[in-house]
Design an enzyme around this catalytic site. Structure first.
Site, PDB file in Angstrom:
ATOM      1  CD1 TRP A 174      -2.630  -5.256  -4.332  1.00 32.68           C
ATOM      2  CD2 TRP A 174      -1.486  -6.358  -2.822  1.00 32.68           C
ATOM      3  NE1 TRP A 174      -2.268  -6.780  -4.863  1.00 32.68           N
ATOM      4  CE2 TRP A 174      -2.025  -7.395  -3.908  1.00 32.68           C
ATOM      5  CE3 TRP A 174      -0.720  -6.558  -2.088  1.00 32.68           C
ATOM      6  CZ2 TRP A 174      -1.519  -8.900  -4.089  1.00 32.68           C
ATOM      7  CZ3 TRP A 174      -0.682  -7.896  -1.814  1.00 32.68           C
ATOM      8  CH2 TRP A 174      -0.991  -8.944  -3.048  1.00 32.68           C
ATOM      9  CG  HIS A 211       9.786 -34.341 -22.104  1.00 32.64           C
ATOM     10  ND1 HIS A 211      10.663 -35.958 -22.394  1.00 32.64           N
ATOM     11  CD2 HIS A 211      11.292 -33.496 -22.625  1.00 32.64           C
ATOM     12  CE1 HIS A 211      12.033 -35.685 -22.108  1.00 32.64           C
ATOM     13  NE2 HIS A 211      11.848 -34.934 -22.901  1.00 32.64           N
ATOM     14  CD  GLU A 250       2.836  -8.587 -14.958  1.00 32.39           C
ATOM     15  OE1 GLU A 250       3.412  -8.248 -13.541  1.00 32.39           O
ATOM     16  OE2 GLU A 250       4.578  -8.486 -15.564  1.00 32.39           O
ATOM     17  CE  LYS A 279       7.227  -6.806 -17.831  1.00 26.10           C
ATOM     18  NZ  LYS A 279       7.357  -8.091 -16.887  1.00 26.10           N
ATOM     19  CE  LYS A 302       7.431  -1.580 -10.707  1.00 26.50           C
ATOM     20  NZ  LYS A 302       7.349  -2.332 -11.715  1.00 26.50           N
ATOM     21  NE  ARG A 337       4.258   2.410  -1.776  1.00 27.81           N
ATOM     22  CZ  ARG A 337       5.218   1.401  -1.484  1.00 27.81           C
ATOM     23  NH1 ARG A 337       6.403   2.040  -1.752  1.00 27.81           N
ATOM     24  NH2 ARG A 337       5.482   1.575  -0.005  1.00 27.81           N
ATOM     25  CG  ASN A 386       3.075  -1.139   3.087  1.00 25.80           C
ATOM     26  OD1 ASN A 386       2.337  -2.258   2.729  1.00 25.80           O
ATOM     27  ND2 ASN A 386       4.116  -0.327   2.320  1.00 25.80           N
ATOM     28  N   GLY A 387       1.576  -3.030   5.305  1.00 21.81           N
ATOM     29  CA  GLY A 387       2.512  -4.372   5.956  1.00 21.81           C
ATOM     30  C   GLY A 387       1.338  -4.506   6.467  1.00 21.81           C
ATOM     31  CB  CYS A 395      -1.055  -0.300   0.971  1.00 22.38           C
ATOM     32  SG  CYS A 395      -2.309  -1.789   0.775  1.00 22.38           S
TER      33      CYS A 395
HETATM   34  C1  AGP Z   1       7.270  -8.592 -12.918  1.00 25.88           C
HETATM   35  O1  AGP Z   1       6.490  -7.631 -14.441  1.00 25.88           O
HETATM   36  C2  AGP Z   1       6.302  -8.074 -11.707  1.00 25.88           C
HETATM   37  N1  AGP Z   1       5.265  -6.999 -12.058  1.00 25.88           N
HETATM   38  C3  AGP Z   1       7.197  -8.598 -10.488  1.00 25.88           C
HETATM   39  O2  AGP Z   1       6.311  -9.998 -11.142  1.00 25.88           O
HETATM   40  C4  AGP Z   1       7.630  -8.581 -10.169  1.00 25.88           C
HETATM   41  O3  AGP Z   1       9.116  -8.792 -11.113  1.00 25.88           O
HETATM   42  C5  AGP Z   1       8.022  -8.900  -8.856  1.00 25.88           C
HETATM   43  O4  AGP Z   1       7.042  -8.342  -8.370  1.00 25.88           O
HETATM   44  C6  AGP Z   1       9.202  -8.888  -8.105  1.00 25.88           C
HETATM   45  O5  AGP Z   1       9.286  -7.485  -7.630  1.00 25.88           O
HETATM   46  P1  AGP Z   1      10.788  -6.639  -6.779  1.00 25.88           P
HETATM   47  O6  AGP Z   1      11.720  -6.767  -8.520  1.00 25.88           O
HETATM   48  O7  AGP Z   1      10.399  -4.628  -6.615  1.00 25.88           O
HETATM   49  O8  AGP Z   1      11.216  -7.483  -6.330  1.00 25.88           O
END
Ligand code: AGP
Length: 607
Positions: free
Chosen positions: A74, A502, A486, A483, A602, A27, A98-99, A2
């Site tokens: 979030w 396989h 998501e 990508k 993020k 975030r 946040n947390g 958050c």
């Molecule tokens: C990548 O497009 C994603 N948004 C996600 O997988 C991200 O790479 C992952 O959460 C790791 O985040 P960080 O690099 O800030 O640790």
């Protein structure tokens, strides 16, 4: 995760809080809210969904006051409803968080037995009710906050305001970042410097266990033992402009177009232009003495780590493991004490990756992190850090940070190969030259986007998509699939091309696009065979390769994206760009929210 903001000053707080939340929305964006002090009373406005809903509510029902806190969520505990939106509070106190408060259930039971009435299902409300209970015992706000923080377990960044105290905001940090901003007759709190960039560049970061008392002129910091401490104020290089979209439609589009500059910046910092040799910052351990490397990360950062594993073993001849942090942290593998723990993270706050780091430390590993936020928790917990210097990445889907991680890891591999005397300088110079050609080739890929846009129309119609790669390009197949998933919500899988026979080849029929990341190189012919097998079963074969490779596959390719020829060592970095562009153009066609895809945030600062 958050985003939280706080403002205490002389101007109306509400517009400043809203602007700060706009810069933190990446975030988390399930709901948002703010609280200000109005004639000594706490008033709140909260809205479900994107921040624009809160802005509309504030237009219809303005919130006065010069002291306030705000939050964009979030959801972890409790559905993303208005009731569960922050700020949470009582008549005496309001809190944004946040947390995760891990002992929230125990505290809640205790407080309810003492007569506190909860109205939400969130862990955050426990903080508000605990402080409220202590205030009702005639504690002053600062004492009540200090006592409450001492009872909390878990990870938190908090901001609190108190009824009847318009000159006071209290913040606290443990396991989730919080920054103090210094204005003129105005003070700020923010989850990171991004939120505060339009307000001030004078920032001080709390350390874990710290809490801080703000009035409109100053900040008083306290450590986990409630002792006064000094936290250094520094100037950030973030400005409002650095975090705008410019002339681009989306942050992701802007950040895709930053690939050439970002890769170039990393390589010019890590490769000596004169000697053409890789250079690393001072590290508190002897790289040549490292016996083994253990890599851990999440998502795209993990795919960068997987690519690095291929490079480190094939070029530096060092045994290397790589595992996603959410698995690694519970696998608890025994590690040799002379090993190197290598963490990769854009934001440096990912809970699973931080836990993996802590486990590696418990195994007495030297800790090196590849990060884009040098003030992050991961940076502070590491023995050494390699900065990807990619600048703020706002789009939830990681783009420039990913190729910056690859560039850093490629240069690090060559430095290690040299330190271990595995490769002669002539070979290293040849490879650094190949890397240094990437920025120009990346610009070429970005400029020639017509074939990728055309391909996007085919992919947008698909229900399932397969991405195939081999060797160091296998993680790029994983990245392409991630990508697409998501940001366009189309199911996609990245697979080792050799694994198709396989089992997964059973998926192939004329409705399934098979995208091969297949640059010319030692593994090209093997990948070509796998594609022939898929074509024989009616799969739509799509080839990402250089002109030579594309020509060899012309007879089976439904569509081809020509990528500039490059040394196989540098190919993963270059090929990451078109697969990200493809996902972007498909998402545009699907009409999804490219910068803030559903259900995502993020940085995932919770387990
Ligand atoms: C990548 O497009 C994603 N948004 C996600 O997988 C991200 O790479 C992952 O959460 C790791 O985040 P960080 O690099 O800030 O640790």
């Amino acid at each position: 995760m958050c985003g939280i903001v706080g403002v205490i000053g002389t101007a109306p707080a509400s517009p400043l809080l809203l602007d700060g939340l706009r810069r933190l929305e990446y975030r988390g964006y399930d709901s948002a809210g703010i609280a200000t002090l109005v004639n000594g009373h706490i008033e709140r406005r909260r809205a479900e969904g994107k921040l624009v809903n809160l802005a509309n509510l504030l237009n219809a029902s303005p919130l006065p006051g010069v002291t306030g806190i705000g939050h964009t969520r979030w959801a972890t505990h409790g559905k993303p409803t208005e009731t569960n939106a922050h700020p949470h509070g009582t008549a005496r106190v309001a809190v944004v968080h946040n947390g995760i408060i891990e002992n929230h259930a125990e505290l809640r039971a205790e407080l309810e037995s003492q007569g506190q009435r909860f109205v939400t299902e969130t862990d955050t409300e426990t903080v508000a009710q605990l402080v409220d209970y202590l205030l009702a015992q005639d504690m002053e706000p600062i004492e009540a906050a200090a006592v409450a923080f001492g009872r909390l377990e878990g990870a938190y960044a908090l901001a609190l305001v108190f009824a009847g105290h318009p000159e006071l905001i209290i913040g606290a940090q443990k396991g989730a970042p919080l920054a103090v901003g210094f204005g003129d007759e105005e003070m700020y709190l923010g989850s990171d410097a991004l939120a505060l960039a339009p307000l001030t560049r004078r920032i001080a970061y709390l350390q874990d266990g710290d809490w801080v008392v703000l009035n409109r002129q100053s900040a008083a910091f306290f450590d986990r033992e409630n002792q006064p401490v000094v936290r250094e104020m520094r100037l950030t290089n973030l400005t409002g402009a650095a975090i705008g979209k410019g002339n681009f439609r989306h942050f992701m589009e802007k950040e895709l177009h930053e690939h050439p500059v970002v890769i170039g910046d990393v390589l010019h910092r890590m490769i000596d232009a004169g000697t053409r040799m890789p250079v690393l910052p001072e590290m508190p351990f002897d790289l040549a003495a490292i016996s083994r490397i253990t890599i851990s990360a999440c998502g795209s950062a993990f795919y960068a780590g997987l690519t690095a594993r291929f490079w480190l073993e094939s070029l530096a001849k060092i045994p290397t493991d790589a595992d996603v942090a959410s698995e690694f942290r519970y696998r608890e593998p025994p590690l040799e004490t002379s090993g190197l723990g290598l963490l990769v993270s854009q934001y440096g706050e990912t809970a699973d990756t931080l836990a993996a780091l802590r486990y590696m430390k418990s195994q007495r590993q030297n800790i090196l992190s590849v990060l884009n936020v040098p003030e992050s928790s991961m940076a502070r917990a590491s023995d050494a850090m390699l900065d990807t210097i990619a600048g703020p990445e706002i789009g939830v889907a990681s783009t420039k940070a990913f190729t910056a991680q690859l560039a850093v890891l490629a240069a690090f591999t060559l430095a290690l190969a040299r330190a271990r005397k595995i490769l002669p300088d002539t070979e290293i110079a040849r490879l650094t030259d190949a890397l240094l050609q990437i920025p120009a080739k990346a610009a070429e890929v970005l400029a020639n986007d017509a074939p990728i846009k055309a391909l996007a129309r085919r992919i947008a119609e698909a229900r399932d998509v397969l991405y195939l790669g081999r060797g160091a390009c296998f993680p790029i197949a994983l990245e392409g699939a991630l990508k697409l998933k998501e940001i366009s919500y189309i199911h996609a899988e990245g697979y080792a091309a050799g694994e198709m026979k396989h089992g997964p080849i059973a998926l192939i029929d004329k409705s399934v696009p098979v995208i091969a990341i297949a640059p010319s190189g030692p593994l090209f012919e093997k990948t070509a065979s796998n594609l022939q097998e898929a074509a024989a079963r009616g799969g739509q074969i799509i080839v990402f390769s250089d002109a030579e490779g594309a020509a060899k596959l012309r007879n089976i390719a439904a569509e081809t994206v020509i990528i500039p020829d490059t040394d196989p060592f540098a190919a993963p970095i270059l090929h990451a760009i078109p697969v990200q562009m493809l996902a972007y153009y498909v998402a545009i066609l699907k009409g999804t929210d490219v910068d803030q895809p559903r259900n995502l945030a993020k940085s995932v600062t919770v387990e």
